[in-house]
Design an enzyme around this catalytic site. Sequence first.
Site, PDB file in Angstrom:
ATOM      1  N   ARG A 156       0.796  -1.219   0.000  1.00 61.65           N
ATOM      2  CA  ARG A 156       0.000   0.000   0.000  1.00 61.65           C
ATOM      3  C   ARG A 156       0.830   1.272   0.000  1.00 61.65           C
ATOM      4  O   ARG A 156       0.567   2.204  -0.765  1.00 61.65           O
ATOM      5  CB  ARG A 156      -0.901   0.022   1.235  1.00 61.65           C
ATOM      6  CG  ARG A 156      -1.988  -1.000   1.178  1.00 61.65           C
ATOM      7  CD  ARG A 156      -2.769  -1.032   2.474  1.00 61.65           C
ATOM      8  NE  ARG A 156      -3.871  -1.996   2.363  1.00 61.65           N
ATOM      9  CZ  ARG A 156      -4.721  -2.260   3.349  1.00 61.65           C
ATOM     10  NH1 ARG A 156      -4.598  -1.647   4.511  1.00 61.65           N
ATOM     11  NH2 ARG A 156      -5.681  -3.122   3.187  1.00 61.65           N
TER      12      ARG A 156
ATOM     13  N   LEU B 105      -8.672  -6.132  11.976  1.00 60.65           N
ATOM     14  CA  LEU B 105      -9.787  -6.830  12.609  1.00 60.65           C
ATOM     15  C   LEU B 105      -9.251  -7.830  13.623  1.00 60.65           C
ATOM     16  O   LEU B 105      -9.776  -7.991  14.722  1.00 60.65           O
ATOM     17  CB  LEU B 105     -10.621  -7.545  11.551  1.00 60.65           C
ATOM     18  CG  LEU B 105     -11.179  -6.663  10.431  1.00 60.65           C
ATOM     19  CD1 LEU B 105     -12.004  -7.493   9.470  1.00 60.65           C
ATOM     20  CD2 LEU B 105     -12.035  -5.547  10.999  1.00 60.65           C
TER      21      LEU B 105
END
Lengths: 216, 248, 644
Positions: C337, C448
Amino acid sequence: MKVIRFIISHSLTKKYIMALTGLFLITFLVVHLIGNLLLVIDTTGAKFNEYSSELKSSLFIQITEFILIFGFLFHVTDAAILYIKNKSARPVKYHVLKQGENIKLSSNFMYITGILILLFLFLHLYQFLFLGRILKSEILMHELVINAFKNPIYLFIYLIWLIFLFLHLKHAFQSAFQSLGLYHKKYTNIIKNIGSIYSFIVPAGFAFISIYLYLN
Amino acid sequence: MTINVKLKIWRQKNAQTKGKFETYVMENINIHLSFLELLDELNEKLIKNDEIPISFSHDCREGICGTCGLFINGRAHGHLRGVTTCQLHMQMFKDGETIVIEPWRARAFPVIKDLVVDRSALDKIIQAGGYMSANVGGAADADAIFITKGIADNAFAAAKCIGCGACVATCKNASAMLFTAAKVSHLAILPQGQCERMRRVRKMVDEMDRNSFGNCTNTYACEMDCPKNISIAHIARMNREYLRSVLT
Amino acid sequence: MKLDSKIPKGNLSEKWDNRKFEMRLVNPANKRKFDIIVVGTGLAGSSAAASLAELGYNVKSFCFQDSARRAHSIAAQGGINAAKNYQNDGDSVFRLFYDTIKGGDYRAREANVYRLAQLSGGIIDQCVAQGVPFARDYGGLLDNRSFGGAQVSRTFYAQGETGQQLLLGAYAALSRQIHLGKIEYFPYHEMLELVLINGHAKGIVTRNLITGEIKTHAAHAVIIATGGYSNVFFLSSNAMGSNASAVWRAHKKGALFANPCFTQVHPTCIPQMGDHQAKLTLMSESLRNDGRIWVPKSKETAKKLREEKIKPADVPEDERDYYLERKYPSFGNLVPRDVASRAAKEMCDQGLGITKNGNGVYLDFEEAIGRLGIDVIKSRYGNLFHMYELLMGDNPYKTPMKIFPALHYTMGGLWVDYDLMTTIPGLFCLGEANFSDHGANRLGASALMQGLADGYFIIPSTIGNYLASLGFEKVNADHPNFEKEKQKVLKQIEKFMSINGKSTPDEIHRELGKIMWNHVGIARSENGLKEAIKQIQSLRKIFYKDLKVTGETNNLNETLEKAGRVADFLELAELMAMDALNRKESCGGHFRVESQSKEGEAARNDKMFTYVAAWEYAGENKKPKLHKEKLTYENVTMTTRSYK
């Protein structure tokens, strides 16, 4: 009493009653239609008279009629309770509501079609049940029916009524199955199709008989 | 490209006072603006004019949190299918259009202010039983139970509900059946959910009834306006589950 | 102040067990004598509140949203990692640990990350037991995919809505405890102050967002799980309400803030289309598996594209620059990213951007559609293409998507020790709000995992150790400190209401966002950072002189809420710039232009900066004090990432 209270105070039980009584009435309509077909099959009216006197005397039929009245009352009372509850669930109305965009006409007007059906039903019952059976039991049923349908105004109202019945049934049939939880991704379409055929054929059958009697 | 629109917006100070519509004219709106950004822009103007900005619920602005919910031109989340209010963009509106914006209307969703309503009744339905009673610590290996793809996908299709309340808002009876059914169905489909299956549906439906929602009359409007396209097949399943629990 | 990370002794794989054994326990019958406040109801907050209530503690759960289920964890798309090795592809706890440490560019704690990897499998078990409908194959087993460039398939998912399903699972557990009376639930409540008694966290001050009531709440311990602070940048993929007020106000009470400059930018967001845009929408990273990213080679062509004089299809193949494929031949469009984001910004800075404001590059599926057919592309990305078309009005099957990086996640946060306790005793911090596990860069599908590990498994053990050191007396809100903090909150609200200037909180926030994006964004320079600090300071002055808030204090008032949040962002922003200035190296999401290799890649300085920068608040307009927690790597060797 306990059972009734339970039914009234729970949303889904009311739904079941609506569906069960509805299905019962749907079945009754078929029986009624078959009986009426005698008017067409035998134009002398002898069979029909025989059939209606049988209805009067048979204990079985009397019990069934009793249940029918109860079922009907349940259906109507339940609808009234639901109507009041549902209206009170939205005290402030929408200024703009485009309900037609997301639901079918027939499902939106069940109460209205229901009330119209009920109103004519009183006339219908007065004409054939009250006059025919209770007051003038010596007049033959066939004659009573013929007289009624020879009147074009009565016929007209009757036909309009059947259109409302058609609209009511159109939603009712499949809806009853949905309420009872009978939904299946494959078979629900079959139920829907049967419902569409039923809701058309039954009123059409009654209409056919009435027009047939008027013309003959 | 820009357009002009007229906004007719419900204004209400709080739950106790009566509300009314106010009209606002918005000119030269960039069509790439989202619908809620239009309201942002209007609010900025109002603040600068020493007025109180319009309250409306919103948070993630990408259609998943379920916070936003406006009744736009007579439909919950506007006229497009499968979208939330925050996913509406000005290019979906016509130049010169009057857009009527109302809060969700239901006895169970009292207005808090302007377009914001209290949807805690939905939380209460979940609290009553919308879960599996599985304490942390005791879980077996995740692959110990086999759940075939079809069942998992079906459960997921019900579990997608974002709890926005559009089903209640658009239902002519303000019924919360689709919301309740989605959760009942999600948990009833899965093998893990079998233990509490009967209890769960009773508790959830009874809680729903206690919160002055209307009844379902099978008009299926909810399915049409649900931003996650949740099927009324789940309502049928709930009806079945409840019937079974009443009879056993 | 000396930072004690309390990392347990022993082998890496035994540390967590050792710690659990060392810890004091609270007798089951005594647990109900303790009250715990949990602020935030995202994955970390909901799971913590639920599991603590299951243990028997009395929990008070707070969220500013109208329901716990709205927390922004719900928007996570991709999935959740777990070292289950269900795919038999060589995954292990150690490999997940190794990937996470390496992905974090060696700026995370070994012990914490290893524990995270150890607990990852249990999270999946717990979620399945709760009924989370993870994707399955036809045989009934759980399905996995590979995500974020990982070489094993360890990501569990529920279509593109994994965060939603996990959050609803935790929300359901929370709801169950509310029903059982073990959790007192406060939606529409925003924490505005932390209350300390004798240096220990003993409560909070909240504002009821509906009635405006300011109220104090007392407890034996306070847990903050309020997420990250990407919204400092105004435009980010975070929810509109996501804010840093809880952590920032705790920081001002003495909790150290660690690595504030570690922010993550997501490369595939829908670009900004106008000045009034309120947020950026993320498109799943998976798009880069088949899409090719390009800009035109010449500035003239880019200008014509910006002005919509020509269409992207009009640009011939040899005039397109597929810059990621050119610069990174072996990874191409699939570089991590941070690398992809930096490259996009570089191109746009050279004047090659293709959206109206010059900030955007193309993500083109033409080649993939030609190679795989339109049906395959539709089945893979249909919903994303649909979402894009809704937003942009363009059809990605026919014309390339426009994308640009956006702020997405913040690795920094309140400093916590191995027990997740901040430097304030009794104040714990979980999830994205703490700094602990992702170092300088977070891997896809790890957020998460961390939130749930903290909430379901770590805090239930570690909080007991703290509570066992306290007495059983009830903590009451009648201690004078509560009233003091309450008055402070009231005064601040009064201040916001009374300035009556000309700028709305959003306007000032937007300005702040511009400063941050330009100078503390994807690439940071010494001069730029110094400039940013100056600009932030002057913007803060403008804020307190020119703010305008209308409406009432005793009613729902979003402008007032926003003013408080922006006030905190304005202070946090400066700390972020300061931290970035201090860290004269490039690592993970933090790229200092002064610290790059000859090829223009990020260059770490391990000798100088292998530490956690934990900042202590020193008072208003005073320079914060830096504390360093040295990081040691005993189980991995520090290498340089390369994607050439």
